[in-house]
Motif scaffolding. Structure first.
Motif, PDB file in Angstrom:
ATOM      1  N   MET A 184      42.032  26.129  32.212  1.00 37.96           N
ATOM      2  CA  MET A 184      43.159  27.390  32.207  1.00 37.96           C
ATOM      3  C   MET A 184      44.014  26.931  32.957  1.00 37.96           C
ATOM      4  N   ARG A 217      40.673  31.139  39.226  1.00 43.99           N
ATOM      5  CA  ARG A 217      39.998  31.868  38.095  1.00 43.99           C
ATOM      6  C   ARG A 217      38.760  32.492  38.401  1.00 43.99           C
ATOM      7  N   THR A 243      39.233  35.250  33.535  1.00 42.35           N
ATOM      8  CA  THR A 243      40.566  35.625  33.988  1.00 42.35           C
ATOM      9  C   THR A 243      40.918  34.460  34.812  1.00 42.35           C
ATOM     10  N   VAL A 244      42.134  34.084  34.678  1.00 36.98           N
ATOM     11  CA  VAL A 244      42.940  33.195  35.287  1.00 36.98           C
ATOM     12  C   VAL A 244      44.353  33.914  36.155  1.00 36.98           C
ATOM     13  N   CYS A 291      50.348  31.899  29.387  1.00 32.60           N
ATOM     14  CA  CYS A 291      48.456  31.252  29.882  1.00 32.60           C
ATOM     15  C   CYS A 291      48.136  30.692  28.693  1.00 32.60           C
ATOM     16  N   ASN A 331      35.452  33.420  36.827  1.00 29.69           N
ATOM     17  CA  ASN A 331      34.835  33.188  35.260  1.00 29.69           C
ATOM     18  C   ASN A 331      34.137  34.542  34.815  1.00 29.69           C
TER      19      ASN A 331
END
Length: 116
Positions: free
Chosen positions: A34, A72, A78-79, A96, A74
């Motif tokens: 990511m 992030r 979401t990052v 992103c 997991n």
């Protein structure tokens, strides 16, 4: 269909901070890598930072090292990008990007404006 939704962009004075978020869906889509890229007006899109699936391997552009932190979650798919000590030259649309098995996906971008 993988979708990425970015948030957190806005206007800030030089020296300020912003935190960007990018949520990937569906929730069971787990990206290997990511990351965040940015594109300033009239410039090419450039790498800002990336993070591995376990979060232990990160990579930063030289221009943001020491000021930006990528992370992030997991569980939330979401990052994040914490941006501190922002400079006018950080002004750009931030995108992103997530990769899984060699396939990359892009968000629509969020604008960050840093005034001097």
């Amino acid at each position: 269909q993988v979708q990425l939704v970015e948030s957190g962009g806005g206007w800030v004075q030089a020296g300020g901070s912003l935190k960007l978020s990018c949520a990937a869906s569906p929730i069971n889509f787990i990206a290997n890598i990511m990351g965040w890229y940015r594109q300033a007006p009239g410039e090419q899109r450039e790498l800002v930072a990336t993070i591995s699936i376990g979060g232990k391997i990160t990579n930063y552009a030289d221009s943001v090292k020491g000021r930006f932190t990528i992370s992030r979650d997991n569980a939330k798919n979401t990052v994040y990008l914490q941006m501190n000590s922002l400079k006018p030259e950080d002004t750009a649309v931030y995108y992103c990007n997530v990769k899984r098995i060699g396939v990359g996906y892009w968000g629509k971008g969020t604008l960050v404006t840093v005034s001097s």
